[in-house]
Design a protein around this motif. Structure first.
Motif, PDB file in Angstrom:
ATOM      1  N   UNK B   1       3.916   4.507  -8.893  1.00  0.00           N
ATOM      2  CA  UNK B   1       2.800   3.681  -8.433  1.00  0.00           C
ATOM      3  C   UNK B   1       2.263   4.215  -7.130  1.00  0.00           C
ATOM      4  N   UNK B   2       3.231   4.461  -6.251  1.00  0.00           N
ATOM      5  CA  UNK B   2       2.715   4.963  -5.011  1.00  0.00           C
ATOM      6  C   UNK B   2       2.052   6.279  -5.107  1.00  0.00           C
ATOM      7  N   UNK B   3       2.648   7.126  -5.910  1.00  0.00           N
ATOM      8  CA  UNK B   3       1.934   8.397  -6.132  1.00  0.00           C
ATOM      9  C   UNK B   3       0.623   8.227  -6.745  1.00  0.00           C
ATOM     10  N   UNK B   4       0.619   7.258  -7.524  1.00  0.00           N
ATOM     11  CA  UNK B   4      -0.699   6.969  -8.110  1.00  0.00           C
ATOM     12  C   UNK B   4      -1.659   6.481  -7.047  1.00  0.00           C
ATOM     13  N   UNK B   5      -1.192   5.543  -6.374  1.00  0.00           N
ATOM     14  CA  UNK B   5      -2.096   5.027  -5.377  1.00  0.00           C
ATOM     15  C   UNK B   5      -2.397   6.075  -4.341  1.00  0.00           C
ATOM     16  N   UNK B   6      -1.325   6.822  -4.004  1.00  0.00           N
ATOM     17  CA  UNK B   6      -1.638   7.897  -3.091  1.00  0.00           C
ATOM     18  C   UNK B   6      -2.594   8.892  -3.600  1.00  0.00           C
ATOM     19  N   UNK B   7      -2.392   9.218  -4.806  1.00  0.00           N
ATOM     20  CA  UNK B   7      -3.379  10.124  -5.407  1.00  0.00           C
ATOM     21  C   UNK B   7      -4.726   9.530  -5.417  1.00  0.00           C
ATOM     22  N   UNK B   8      -4.688   8.224  -5.622  1.00  0.00           N
ATOM     23  CA  UNK B   8      -5.957   7.540  -5.602  1.00  0.00           C
ATOM     24  C   UNK B   8      -6.548   7.434  -4.219  1.00  0.00           C
ATOM     25  N   UNK B  36      -3.863   5.529  12.787  1.00  0.00           N
ATOM     26  CA  UNK B  36      -3.998   5.945  11.388  1.00  0.00           C
ATOM     27  C   UNK B  36      -2.734   5.794  10.656  1.00  0.00           C
ATOM     28  N   UNK B  37      -1.545   6.175  11.496  1.00  0.00           N
ATOM     29  CA  UNK B  37      -0.306   6.009  10.751  1.00  0.00           C
ATOM     30  C   UNK B  37       0.005   4.625  10.438  1.00  0.00           C
ATOM     31  N   UNK B  38      -0.254   3.726  11.266  1.00  0.00           N
ATOM     32  CA  UNK B  38      -0.048   2.314  10.971  1.00  0.00           C
ATOM     33  C   UNK B  38      -0.907   1.831   9.923  1.00  0.00           C
ATOM     34  N   UNK B  39      -2.115   2.191  10.066  1.00  0.00           N
ATOM     35  CA  UNK B  39      -3.031   1.767   8.978  1.00  0.00           C
ATOM     36  C   UNK B  39      -2.679   2.316   7.633  1.00  0.00           C
ATOM     37  N   UNK B  40      -2.207   3.605   7.751  1.00  0.00           N
ATOM     38  CA  UNK B  40      -1.749   4.186   6.496  1.00  0.00           C
ATOM     39  C   UNK B  40      -0.574   3.477   5.919  1.00  0.00           C
ATOM     40  N   UNK B  46      -0.191  -2.244   1.443  1.00  0.00           N
ATOM     41  CA  UNK B  46      -1.226  -2.965   0.660  1.00  0.00           C
ATOM     42  C   UNK B  46      -1.353  -2.385  -0.698  1.00  0.00           C
ATOM     43  N   UNK B  47      -1.382  -1.134  -0.740  1.00  0.00           N
ATOM     44  CA  UNK B  47      -1.412  -0.525  -2.066  1.00  0.00           C
ATOM     45  C   UNK B  47      -0.224  -0.910  -2.875  1.00  0.00           C
ATOM     46  N   UNK B  48       0.874  -1.053  -2.329  1.00  0.00           N
ATOM     47  CA  UNK B  48       2.075  -1.433  -3.069  1.00  0.00           C
ATOM     48  C   UNK B  48       1.997  -2.841  -3.463  1.00  0.00           C
ATOM     49  N   UNK B  49       1.533  -3.668  -2.636  1.00  0.00           N
ATOM     50  CA  UNK B  49       1.355  -5.036  -3.096  1.00  0.00           C
ATOM     51  C   UNK B  49       0.306  -5.112  -4.114  1.00  0.00           C
ATOM     52  N   UNK B  50      -0.759  -4.392  -3.935  1.00  0.00           N
ATOM     53  CA  UNK B  50      -1.766  -4.350  -4.974  1.00  0.00           C
ATOM     54  C   UNK B  50      -1.173  -3.928  -6.300  1.00  0.00           C
ATOM     55  N   UNK B  51      -0.464  -2.921  -6.308  1.00  0.00           N
ATOM     56  CA  UNK B  51       0.163  -2.468  -7.532  1.00  0.00           C
ATOM     57  C   UNK B  51       1.033  -3.527  -8.104  1.00  0.00           C
TER      58      UNK B  51
END
Lengths: 296, 635
Positions: B1-8, B36-40, B46-51
């Motif tokens: 998922x994260x790779x996905x989201x990261x890729x995304x 940026x790192x924090x936001x990242x 967020x992406x993980x919760x989204x997923x």
């Protein structure tokens, strides 16, 4: 196409016989009825036929009017003579004289009122009666015929009163001379004899054949017919038809007729005559002119 | 998922980095890096919760879908069940209605009525006590009864059929038997022919005749039947036969026979067009005439045998188009006849039957309708054809039962048996008398031609013993010659001298006196007498017009003929008349009064005994001979 030139009637036995009878019929005598309306004719078969003259002479006369009203058998032999009184028709032929009532004669099946036969001498053959003569004054009838005598018969009683003898052969005809009652008779012997009725004798004799003017020897001497008018007499037969003056016994006129005469009468001033030998009665209304014929 | 989201994310970052980077580069790169790192990290969380939410959403979705699906399936199942049930309900309802509407065949059967049923059915079927209350049972019982009845009737029907078969077979057998009988009967008939002939009972012949008679046309048939009947009943001398070809007669009836004239017309016209140079009109007319006068192929022959073995052969023909009968006659005698010259016409086939009945001369057709037919083909009269076809006498038509009323021509004249029967006897008798009188005349003529008047012994009493006048000539003359004679005018005028009569001339002589007699012989001799007309040549010519005595002589033979007839059948009439003429001539000559002016003796001295020479106003001679006294007197 076939065409019949004469009668095309199929002729059976009776028709042929009747036709032959008519062809060979001779009418010997006739008489008119007292009323003048009828004519009776007698023929050689013994029949009498009554013709109606009024019908035949009328303007609407047809063929049937010339036929007899009635025909009947009167005698066995021929009816040689007939005369009429006011009520009777007298007919005579084969030896007998018969009387018929004119009033009854037209009815069928008429019978004679009486019949008489004069006393004849011979019995072998019954002589005929050739002539009848009425003598009104004496009411008698004179018969003459085959036995050469004149017989007088009283019409009231029917008896035969006289017989006059003198002829040598049979008598043909009789005539009456009114004034002096005399009877003339002509016969086969060629003589005309005058008889006085009161004396019953022969008064005069005329031998006609002896007179050269009128005699015709090839015909014979017989006298067939006689008619007289008191002074005059006509007679004919074998000799020629001649007019004679009686008182002088001379022939005066000779009529030029060839055939022997059978009947002759005086009528007013004309002489009517016929030599008929057929079944027809010739009616002459004028001398020499024949009006028509009545046929049997 | 994260790779996905990261890729995304990466592409997103790249993009986002792309644009806003120019504004924010100067700030501190470190702060920015930490942010940026924090936001990242935040965005990654967020992406993980989204997923996780996405995942959860998907799983919930799937669960929900499954649940819905299951519920749906259940609902569907229930729905189906409902449908099935509803369908079944409908089906059942239909079935119920069908059942309710069901008309059992038993209702179509006409059962006997109730009363009859109870009357007729036996009690074990009708079971009245049960059935009365229960209509179902009643109907059942009735049906039972019906069934039983039908079974019984079916039985009977089968029995009858079998009977019929049997009887048909029997009939066949008998027919065969009969047909075999016919040839046997024929052979018996053949065998019996000699017996029939021996016993004079020609049944076979009669049978054959009747067979042929069936083909005769009606008038000939009537004639045949009546003549045979008359022959069998009254007159054994009459025999009837049929001649001609039966096959032709049969052939006549095959094609329809109407308007034959028209057919022959059209045929003839065709002929005319094809054959140009022949004189076709005459031939055509001739053919039409022949057609019109055609005879039926069958004819009836009648033979009349007379006492002296002479036979009259009559052949009757039927002319089909004219509907009349004709006859041809022939007379044959037992011995050969030598015909005297004057007797030529007596037995000739043309004239022997002429005027059998008065006026029936047989030269004209009796059927008035024929005249119209004749006009069509130009025939004037049948007279020209009678020699060939036979004579159409009226009595022949009557024998065939044909009656033609004089005035109106009728279309169909039917042959009538009663007419034929009423005329048969008279006609046959007349025919016989005719033949016999003609034969008698034949014989007499032979004698007359030799100058002998044949007077039979039983007629001798009519004449005196001594007769001096002789017959010297007897010839036949023709009708025209008779009319030319000057002394026959009366007979001609009276209509007694027609062209059907035969005429003769006789000459009687004595000394210088010659008496000519013209004789009219009617075909109806001897019931109708011959008629004589006389002409005497002696001292001039005397005929009935100038001499009453000649007239009286004629009367003696013409009118008083009944005395001269002799014994029946009065064949002697003519000869007796001739003999009487001789006697009359004797009397005439002997009683002639002597003419005084001529010199010399009388030529004929008086030998006859006479009572009186003249009588009556007409001065007749005595012509009547009295037997047995032998003298002459007047009528």
């Amino acid at each position: 196409m076939e065409r019949a030139t004469q009668l095309a009637v199929p002729l059976g036995q009776t028709e042929v016989f009747q036709a032959l009878q008519r062809l060979h019929m001779t009418i010997f005598s006739q008489s008119v009825s007292p009323c003048g309306k009828f004519l009776a004719a007698g023929n050689n078969y013994g029949q009498i036929a009554i013709f109606s003259l009024s019908a035949a002479l009328s303007s609407e006369a047809k063929e049937e009017s010339k036929k007899p009203v009635v025909t009947f058998q009167a005698h066995d032999g021929p009816v040689y003579s007939m005369v009429s009184t006011d009520r009777h028709l007298l007919s005579a032929g084969d030896g007998e004289v018969k009387a018929w009532l004119w009033a009854e004669i037209l009815k069928k099946g008429c019978k004679e009122v009486w019949r008489r036969q004069p006393p004849y001498r011979t019995s072998l053959e019954v002589p005929e009666i050739n002539a009848l003569l009425l003598v009104p004054k004496e009411n008698s009838l004179i018969l003459a015929g085959g036995d050469c005598q004149l017989h007088a018969m009283d019409l009231e009683t029917g008896t035969f009163t006289r017989a006059l003898r003198g002829h040598t052969d049979y008598i043909h005809c009789l005539a009456l001379r009114e004034r002096s009652p005399e009877v003339l008779s002509g016969g086969e012997d060629g003589a005309v004899r005058l008889w006085d009725l009161r004396t019953a004798k022969e008064a005069q004799t005329i031998e006609v054949y002896k007179h050269e003017e009128c005699s015709r020897p090839h015909n014979g001497r017989w006298i067939g017919c006689l008619a007289t008018d008191s002074d005059w007499m006509v007679c004919g037969g074998g000799p020629a038809l001649t007019l004679w003056h009686l008182r002088s016994s001379t022939p005066t006129t000779i009529f030029p007729m060839r055939a022997p005469q059978k009947h002759v009468t005086f009528y007013q001033d004309l002489v009517l005559t016929s030599a008929g030998n057929s079944c027809r009665v010739d009616v002459f209304t004028n001398l020499g002119y024949r009006a028509f014929s009545l046929s049997f | 998922m994260s790779t996905e989201s990261s890729k995304k994310r990466k592409p997103k970052v790249i993009r986002s980095d792309g644009t806003p980077t120019e504004g924010k580069r100067n700030r501190s790169d470190t702060e920015q890096a930490i942010e940026i790192e924090e936001r990242r990290i935040q965005s990654c969380v967020h992406f993980m919760t989204l997923k996780k939410l996405n995942r959860l959403a998907h799983i919930r979705l799937k669960k929900g879908r499954d649940q819905t699906h299951e519920a749906k399936q259940k609902v569907d199942a229930y729905h189906l069940q409902l449908q099935n049930l509803l369908y079944e309900v409908m089906h059942l309802q239909k079935e119920i209605t069908k059942c309710l509407e069901f008309k059992s065949k038993h209702e179509e059967i006409d059962l006997v009525s109730l009363e009859e049923f109870y009357k007729e059915a036996p009690t074990d079927i009708s079971k009245a006590e049960v059935t009365m209350g229960d209509p179902h049972q009643q109907t059942l019982a009735r049906l039972d009864w019906e069934l039983e009845q039908r079974k019984r009737l079916a039985e009977k029907y089968r029995e009858c059929l079998s009977n019929k078969e049997k009887i048909l077979k029997e009939i066949e057998v008998k027919k065969e038997y009969l047909s075999s009988l016919q040839p046997r009967l024929n052979s018996i008939m053949q065998a019996s022919l000699p017996v029939q002939e021996y016993l004079f009972m020609p049944f076979d012949q009669a049978h054959k005749q009747y067979e042929t008679a069936r083909h005769l046309p009606p008038p000939l048939y009537v004639l045949f039947v009546q003549a045979t009947a008359y022959g069998q009943a009254c007159d054994k001398t009459l025999s009837v036969a049929i001649e001609g070809s039966v096959d032709e007669a049969k052939a006549l009836f095959k094609p329809p026979d109407d308007s034959q004239d028209d057919e022959s017309d059209s045929d003839a016209e065709e002929e005319q067009t094809t054959k140009r140079r022949r004189p076709t009109l005459g031939v055509q007319l001739d053919d039409k005439r022949k057609e019109m006068l055609k005879r039926h192929p069958l004819s009836v022959m009648v033979d009349l045998k007379c006492k002296d073995d002479s036979v009259l052969h009559l052949t009757f023909y039927y002319l089909m188009n004219l509907n009349i009968l004709t006859v041809k006659a022939k007379v044959t005698t037992a011995t050969e006849l030598i015909t005297p010259i004057s007797a030529g016409d007596l037995l000739s086939p043309d004239s022997v039957l002429s005027c059998l009945y008065p006026g029936d001369h047989g030269k004209k057709t009796p059927n008035p309708a024929n005249q119209y037919q004749f006009d069509k083909v130009g025939i004037l009269t049948l007279r020209d054809y009678v020699l060939d076809l036979g004579h159409p006498y009226l009595w022949v038509q009557k024998l065939g039962g044909l009656h033609f009323p004089k005035e109106q021509p009728q279309h169909t004249v039917i042959a009538d048996h009663s007419l034929s029967a009423s005329h048969m006897e008279t006609t046959m008798k007349l025919l016989k008398t005719r033949v016999q009188s003609r034969l008698a005349l034949h014989k007499q003529f032979a004698s007359l031609e030799h100058g002998i008047v044949p007077v039979t012994s039983d007629c001798q009493y009519l004449f005196p013993a001594k007769v001096v006048s002789r017959l010297v000539k007897w010839v036949t003359i023709v009708h025209e010659d008779y009319m030319e004679l000057h002394y026959t005018k009366d007979i001609v005028e009276a209509g007694l001298a027609g062209d059907t009569n035969l005429y003769y001339l006789a000459l009687i002589e004595r000394g210088t006196a010659k008496l000519q007699a013209a004789v009219v012989l009617n075909p109806g001799y001897s019931s109708i007498p011959p008629i004589f007309q006389l002409c005497l040549n002696w001292k001039g010519e005397k005929t009935n017009s100038n001499d009453d005595n000649i007239r009286a002589m004629e009367s003696e033979v013409n009118v008083c003929y009944k005395e001269l007839c002799g014994p029946r059948p009065s064949h002697q009439l003519l000869t007796n008349q001739l003999q009487r003429l001789c006697v009359l001539l004797d009397v005439y000559l002997e009683t002639e009064s002597h003419d005084d002016s001529v010199e010399g003796p009388k030529e004929f001295p008086q030998e006859k005994m006479c009572l009186r020479l003249f009588r009556g106003p007409s001065r007749m001679k005595p012509f009547k001979y009295n037997h047995p006294q032998g003298f002459f007197s007047h009528r």
